[in-house]
Enzyme design. Structure first.
Site: not given
Ligand code: BV8
Length: 238
Positions: A112, A204
């Site tokens: 990312h 996790n």
């Molecule tokens: C693409 C960068 C296509 C910026 C980020 C409908 C269905 C399926 C998919 C889609 C849909 N509609 C749209 C999509 C696609 C979309 C997507 O997936 N949307 C989701 C929301 C539905 N994806 C995209 O758009 C991707 N691109 O598909 O392109 C394409 C094809 C051809 C040509 C061109 C394009 C791009 C996705 C990337 C977006 N950018 N970030 C930034 O950082 O600001 S995403 C963002 O979320 C971050 O990168 C992050 O890494 C990512 C995931 O989040 P997590 O890392 O999991 O963090 P989160 O807070 O959610 O969870 C933390 C976890 O840690 C929890 O589980 C928690 O319990 C745990 N935790 C907390 N503390 C601890 C711990 N674990 C252990 N120890 C601890 N102490």
């Protein structure tokens, strides 16, 4: 986990949870990054076109913040595994911080993008960048004021997908650490590995959206369960 003797090639997917204990906000927790900002307002090309100052300030604040943080024991354990593991290994991180690098990880891919890089939309160059972008500094190569964060926004293609798919198709063990399994294509990688016969493990804080996709899940803070898992792998146990 099954007999480690069968494990040659490992893929590790990390998310914001691995950096949480370093003091970097995750996205989807109470008070997390997306709590203060709707993702559509700060992490899409449309948001950048609509309100570039809001987006640049959001990333300036985070770029500055990560430079005051340190890697934690989970990053250190993965770096130790990276240097000690004789088989194949790839750490695929969704994180845009540089804590894996600073812990010493080498076989690493930021799918990312990275906070500490800027991308010139005029000449397409990517340059290391630790300062702010809100003042629209000139690109060091072409001089145009066209720099943006080198971070993959929603709707943009993640980096390194060919390399990631090759590693996932070839792995015997797929481990997911600190990710909610909410964002694709990252969240879909475990299914590819599992369908090709790899063992799959989730480490996790608590069960995630993706937990049911894994053969095994262990829950607890990353600084506790990741070092324990790495010791198990390096001692050939588990
Ligand atoms: C693409 C960068 C296509 C910026 C980020 C409908 C269905 C399926 C998919 C889609 C849909 N509609 C749209 C999509 C696609 C979309 C997507 O997936 N949307 C989701 C929301 C539905 N994806 C995209 O758009 C991707 N691109 O598909 O392109 C394409 C094809 C051809 C040509 C061109 C394009 C791009 C996705 C990337 C977006 N950018 N970030 C930034 O950082 O600001 S995403 C963002 O979320 C971050 O990168 C992050 O890494 C990512 C995931 O989040 P997590 O890392 O999991 O963090 P989160 O807070 O959610 O969870 C933390 C976890 O840690 C929890 O589980 C928690 O319990 C745990 N935790 C907390 N503390 C601890 C711990 N674990 C252990 N120890 C601890 N102490």
């Amino acid at each position: 986990m099954g007999d480690m003797r069968e494990i040659r090639n490992i893929v590790i997917l990390t998310g914001a949870g691995i950096s949480a204990e370093s003091g970097i906000d995750t996205f989807r927790s109470e008070g997390g990054l997306w709590e203060q900002h709707r993702v559509e307002d700060v992490a899409t090309p449309e948001a950048f076109a609509r309100d570039p100052d809001l987006v640049l300030r959001f990333y300036d604040m985070r770029r500055e913040a990560i430079q005051t943080k340190q890697p934690n024991k989970a990053h250190d354990a993965l770096a130790r595994l990276d240097s000690a593991w004789q088989g194949g290994l790839l750490i695929v991180t969704q994180n845009v911080d540089d804590l894996h690098e600073r812990a010493g990880a080498k076989r690493l891919l930021h799918m990312h993008g990275e906070h500490l890089n800027a991308w010139c939309t005029a000449c397409d160059i990517r340059v290391p960048w630790i300062a702010s972008l809100i003042e629209r500094p000139p690109c060091p190569v072409c001089g145009m004021q066209a720099l943006r964060p080198d971070v993959v926004w929603f709707g943009e293609m993640p980096y390194g997908m060919d390399e990631i798919h090759a590693a996932v198709r070839n792995c015997d063990l797929f481990v997911s650490i600190g990710t909610s399994g909410a964002v694709y294509p990252a969240a879909g990688l475990v299914r590819i590995a599992r369908d090709l016969g790899a063992q799959t493990l989730e480490l996790n804080l608590e069960p995630s959206k993706g937990s049911p996709r894994f053969h095994e899940a262990r829950h607890g803070p990353a600084t506790v369960i990741v070092p324990a898992w790495v010791e198990e792998v390096l001692s050939g146990g588990g």
